[in-house]
Design a protein around this motif. Structure first.
Motif, PDB file in Angstrom:
ATOM      1  N   ASP A  90      58.532  23.829  73.818  1.00  0.00           N
ATOM      2  CA  ASP A  90      57.802  24.163  72.602  1.00  0.00           C
ATOM      3  C   ASP A  90      58.793  24.698  71.575  1.00  0.00           C
ATOM      4  O   ASP A  90      59.623  25.562  71.905  1.00  0.00           O
ATOM      5  N   MET A 119      49.038  16.139  69.161  1.00  0.00           N
ATOM      6  CA  MET A 119      49.848  15.507  70.192  1.00  0.00           C
ATOM      7  C   MET A 119      49.951  13.999  70.001  1.00  0.00           C
ATOM      8  O   MET A 119      50.819  13.353  70.580  1.00  0.00           O
ATOM      9  N   SER A 132      53.652  22.184  69.765  1.00  0.00           N
ATOM     10  CA  SER A 132      52.409  21.622  70.300  1.00  0.00           C
ATOM     11  C   SER A 132      51.153  22.344  69.810  1.00  0.00           C
ATOM     12  O   SER A 132      50.069  21.773  69.813  1.00  0.00           O
TER      13      SER A 132
END
Length: 320
Positions: free
Chosen positions: A114, A86, A81
């Motif tokens: 993540d 995104m 991320s």
């Protein structure tokens, strides 16, 4: 890796990990069994929506391979991320959602972490009647083998990454790769299918061997009948390969026989790892041609008879 884990002895666990089947199946009542599976992959293509579609179809396929119907799916997301926008993740999830909807299932949440590299897939729950579960361990001598999708996705994805294959040439077959195995299984269930598996990471040889071992039979594949995606053989001829071919070949070492001459690139196609591959169905030979006709009418246009099942002392895959 599972040698230290004892198989579960539960009379309601109809399918566990002993036969390397596509999913687990657990009986919850005399008329209902639950299919449980999970699958996620790294991006086969750069386009996020196509990535989502292919990954979702790949995961949903395991339910169809057991003769079942998907009911509910949960997203599995690994995503950098802090490194990627995104909006890319939104595209991935959109593509996955489209396929879950197409399957008639409900997308009901999921889990994300993540990670350094994007990965996406689904945990899927499906249902099937306990007496109608299909496994890869019931093929019978005299059966014919029907394959529902072409082979060669592994080398094509890699060739596109390495610029040996233009994306426009790959793009034309993405709808076929992302096609659900829903229609194929719905048609097949009208026939006396004895055994089924979907062709994924171990290639046609590895998954055919799992069926041969589980069913204690020998499987003969007719090479000239095997369907391949356009450009797949050409990419092997140009020196492209995948990270799985060597391992897939090692898995089948000692369990396959070659009854005909094959060039190096022809042989590599047998070990090519598939993503969202087709179903390999084993059913009485007298029903196979009619099944193929009905599959084509249902839009499964590449369905074809690719081999047969016969008895033998040692399970093996024979290339004719």
């Amino acid at each position: 890796m599972l040698s230290s884990i004892c198989p579960v002895h539960d009379p309601n666990l109809l399918v566990g990990f002993e036969t390397s089947d596509d999913a687990a199946v657990y009986r919850v009542s005399p008329d209902v069994a639950i299919i449980s599976t999970v699958d996620f992959i790294t991006p086969p293509v750069d386009d996020p929506v196509w990535f989502g579609r292919i990954a979702a179809a790949n995961a949903l396929s395991d339910v169809y391979a057991m003769g079942g119907k998907p009911l509910v799916a949960l997203n599995l997301v690994m995503y950098p991320s802090k490194e990627l926008d995104m909006g890319i993740l939104k595209g991935i999830l959109t593509g996955g959602f489209e396929k879950v909807q197409e399957a008639g299932a409900a997308l009901a949440g999921g889990h994300s972490v993540d990670d350094l590299e994007p990965k996406y897939g689904l945990a899927v729950t499906g249902s099937v009647h306990p007496d109608k579960v299909l496994t890869n361990a019931n093929a019978k001598p005299g059966d014919a083998l029907v394959l529902t999708k072409p082979l060669g996705t592994g080398v094509l994805f890699n060739a596109c990454r390495s610029k040996k294959l233009p994306f426009r040439d790959l793009e034309t077959i993405l709808p076929k790769i992302a096609m659900l195995n829903k229609a194929a299984m719905e048609v097949a269930l009208a026939y006396d299918v004895h055994s089924c598996t979907d062709i994924t990471g171990f290639g046609i040889m590895g998954h055919a061997l799992e069926m041969a071992k589980g069913s204690k039979v020998r499987i003969a594949l007719s090479y000239d009948r095997l369907p391949f995606h356009p450009h797949a053989q050409e990419m092997y001829r140009k020196g492209e390969t995948t990270g799985s071919n060597k391992a897939n070949r090692a898995i089948i070492e000692g369990y396959w026989e070659k009854k005909r001459q094959l060039s190096g690139d022809e042989e590599e196609l047998l070990f090519d790892p598939q993503t969202s591959g087709g179903l390999l169905l084993s059913l009485p030979a007298l029903q196979a041609e009619e099944l193929v006709k009905k599959l084509k009418l249902a839009g499964v246009e590449d369905a074809c008879i690719v081999g047969e099942v016969y008895a033998g002392e040692k399970p093996a895959v024979v290339i004719r």
